[in-house]
Scaffold this motif. Structure first.
Motif, PDB file in Angstrom:
ATOM      1  N   ASN A 133      -5.911   7.105   2.157  1.00 18.57           N
ATOM      2  CA  ASN A 133      -5.204   5.985   2.759  1.00 18.57           C
ATOM      3  C   ASN A 133      -5.053   6.200   4.274  1.00 18.57           C
ATOM      4  O   ASN A 133      -3.959   6.048   4.833  1.00 18.57           O
ATOM      5  N   ASP A 134      -6.161   6.687   4.870  1.00 21.16           N
ATOM      6  CA  ASP A 134      -6.221   6.896   6.324  1.00 21.16           C
ATOM      7  C   ASP A 134      -5.413   8.081   6.833  1.00 21.16           C
ATOM      8  O   ASP A 134      -5.362   8.315   8.037  1.00 21.16           O
ATOM      9  N   LYS A 135      -4.768   8.790   5.934  1.00 25.81           N
ATOM     10  CA  LYS A 135      -3.976   9.934   6.389  1.00 25.81           C
ATOM     11  C   LYS A 135      -4.489  11.217   5.742  1.00 25.81           C
ATOM     12  O   LYS A 135      -4.887  11.188   4.571  1.00 25.81           O
ATOM     13  N   PRO A 136      -4.449  12.343   6.482  1.00 24.75           N
ATOM     14  CA  PRO A 136      -4.902  13.588   5.867  1.00 24.75           C
ATOM     15  C   PRO A 136      -3.943  14.012   4.760  1.00 24.75           C
ATOM     16  O   PRO A 136      -2.736  13.772   4.849  1.00 24.75           O
ATOM     17  N   LEU A 137      -4.503  14.646   3.724  1.00 23.73           N
ATOM     18  CA  LEU A 137      -3.690  14.993   2.546  1.00 23.73           C
ATOM     19  C   LEU A 137      -2.420  15.759   2.913  1.00 23.73           C
ATOM     20  O   LEU A 137      -1.357  15.532   2.334  1.00 23.73           O
ATOM     21  N   ILE A 138      -2.501  16.638   3.885  1.00 22.35           N
ATOM     22  CA  ILE A 138      -1.347  17.463   4.272  1.00 22.35           C
ATOM     23  C   ILE A 138      -0.171  16.601   4.741  1.00 22.35           C
ATOM     24  O   ILE A 138       0.989  16.986   4.621  1.00 22.35           O
ATOM     25  N   TYR A 139      -0.479  15.418   5.243  1.00 21.46           N
ATOM     26  CA  TYR A 139       0.559  14.504   5.709  1.00 21.46           C
ATOM     27  C   TYR A 139       1.616  14.261   4.624  1.00 21.46           C
ATOM     28  O   TYR A 139       2.816  14.239   4.895  1.00 21.46           O
ATOM     29  N   TYR A 140       1.154  14.086   3.367  1.00 19.29           N
ATOM     30  CA  TYR A 140       2.065  13.663   2.295  1.00 19.29           C
ATOM     31  C   TYR A 140       3.107  14.743   1.972  1.00 19.29           C
ATOM     32  O   TYR A 140       4.279  14.438   1.778  1.00 19.29           O
ATOM     33  N   SER A 141       2.670  16.006   1.945  1.00 19.88           N
ATOM     34  CA  SER A 141       3.642  17.089   1.705  1.00 19.88           C
ATOM     35  C   SER A 141       4.595  17.215   2.878  1.00 19.88           C
ATOM     36  O   SER A 141       5.801  17.378   2.703  1.00 19.88           O
ATOM     37  N   LEU A 142       4.032  17.151   4.081  1.00 17.98           N
ATOM     38  CA  LEU A 142       4.886  17.312   5.266  1.00 17.98           C
ATOM     39  C   LEU A 142       5.929  16.203   5.341  1.00 17.98           C
ATOM     40  O   LEU A 142       7.073  16.437   5.733  1.00 17.98           O
ATOM     41  N   LYS A 143       5.520  15.013   4.933  1.00 19.82           N
ATOM     42  CA  LYS A 143       6.452  13.884   4.997  1.00 19.82           C
ATOM     43  C   LYS A 143       7.622  14.107   4.032  1.00 19.82           C
ATOM     44  O   LYS A 143       8.789  13.979   4.429  1.00 19.82           O
ATOM     45  N   THR A 144       7.311  14.481   2.802  1.00 21.38           N
ATOM     46  CA  THR A 144       8.385  14.670   1.809  1.00 21.38           C
ATOM     47  C   THR A 144       9.280  15.840   2.204  1.00 21.38           C
ATOM     48  O   THR A 144      10.515  15.742   2.139  1.00 21.38           O
ATOM     49  N   LEU A 145       8.680  16.951   2.619  1.00 21.10           N
ATOM     50  CA  LEU A 145       9.493  18.119   2.987  1.00 21.10           C
ATOM     51  C   LEU A 145      10.372  17.804   4.200  1.00 21.10           C
ATOM     52  O   LEU A 145      11.520  18.234   4.279  1.00 21.10           O
ATOM     53  N   SER A 146       9.826  17.027   5.132  1.00 17.45           N
ATOM     54  CA  SER A 146      10.592  16.669   6.337  1.00 17.45           C
ATOM     55  C   SER A 146      11.838  15.862   6.004  1.00 17.45           C
ATOM     56  O   SER A 146      12.816  15.877   6.751  1.00 17.45           O
ATOM     57  N   CYS A 147      11.787  15.136   4.882  1.00 18.70           N
ATOM     58  CA  CYS A 147      12.920  14.282   4.479  1.00 18.70           C
ATOM     59  C   CYS A 147      14.051  15.070   3.826  1.00 18.70           C
ATOM     60  O   CYS A 147      15.091  14.496   3.509  1.00 18.70           O
ATOM     61  N   CYS A 148      13.838  16.351   3.537  1.00 16.84           N
ATOM     62  CA  CYS A 148      14.869  17.137   2.848  1.00 16.84           C
ATOM     63  C   CYS A 148      15.788  17.764   3.892  1.00 16.84           C
ATOM     64  O   CYS A 148      15.327  18.554   4.736  1.00 16.84           O
TER      65      CYS A 148
END
Ligand code: CTP
Ligand code: MG
Length: 224
Positions: free
Chosen positions: A30-45
């Protein structure tokens, strides 16, 4: 809820050898590198105050640019990893700022982590010094001999598939690495196990798969 600050180590220094040498961490979904998704969730904690990203030396600049592009403000360092996953973890661990008592380790190849599960494993990690997300195995598992015959059927109720994130007491994990780094471990709780420390299983979600082979790519449509 346990209230302590956590430093996360996000692993992205693999080669993707089981996926035709595609570095999964940078695979565009979806136009974003896979690592983006983990970083996004972890950043929200909220407990997670700092994040260290471990990548291959040749990808440090590329990874730093991804972090800038998506403005992941909690990422304090992007460093080079090592040949084995555990070498990458060890490199990350050495860079954790002194003030942190607990670390969280996560594979960037697991993009489906849920915030709620991350918070639960953090809670258990602080309470028990070592915790990991895991799920009960669904299949019947048998132990076999070298000729491919069954020795015995294992009790499925006592078996779990281990995932990440894993959360550990930093000084215990560091001691484990210093003592046992000549052995090969496929996850971090095994090092604590070698030290005689019990790891708590935090039951998570079956959707938290690790993208490993090309068959797993079909799950990525769920991110889109
Ligand atoms: N990893 C790492 N350093 C290594 C090996 C792996 O940081 N030396 C990371 C990967 O980037 C991945 C996670 O650890 O996010 C889990 O590893 P795995 O799924 O095995 O990924 P790869 O090692 O890239 O894949 P393969 O084993 O097929 O080469
Ligand atoms: Mg690997």
């Amino acid at each position: 809820m346990q209230n302590k600050d956590i430093c996360a180590i996000v692993l992205a220094a693999g080669s993707g050898s089981r996926m035709n040498n595609i570095k999964k961490q940078f695979l565009k979904v979806n136009d974003k590198p896979l690592i983006y998704y983990s970083l996004k969730t972890l950043s929200c904690c909220d407990n997670i105050k700092n994040i260290i990203v471990v990548t291959k030396e040749e990808d440090v600049e590329y990874t730093t640019n991804i972090i800038k592009e998506y403005n992941f403000k909690k990422v304090i360092k992007t460093i080079k990893g090592g040949a084995l996953r555990q070498d990458s973890v060890y490199s990350g661990l050495k860079c954790v700022p002194e003030e942190f008592e607990y670390v969280l380790i996560h594979d960037s190849a697991r993009p489906f982590i849920k915030k709620e599960d991350v918070l639960n494993v953090i809670n258990d990690g602080i309470k028990y010094n070592s915790a990991t997300l895991g799920v009960k195995v669904k299949d019947t598992v048998k132990e076999i001999d070298n000729d491919g015959f069954v020795n015995k059927t294992l009790d499925r109720d006592k078996l779990v598939n281990i995932q990440t994130p894993q959360v550990a007491n930093k000084s215990m994990l560091t001691e484990g690495f210093n003592k046992f780094n000549d052995r090969i471990f496929t996850d971090d709780t095994s090092i604590l196990e070698a030290m005689g420390i019990k790891t708590k299983i935090t039951f998570g979600d079956y959707s938290n798969i690790k993208i490993t082979t090309k068959e797993d790519l079909i799950y990525l449509k769920d991110l889109i």
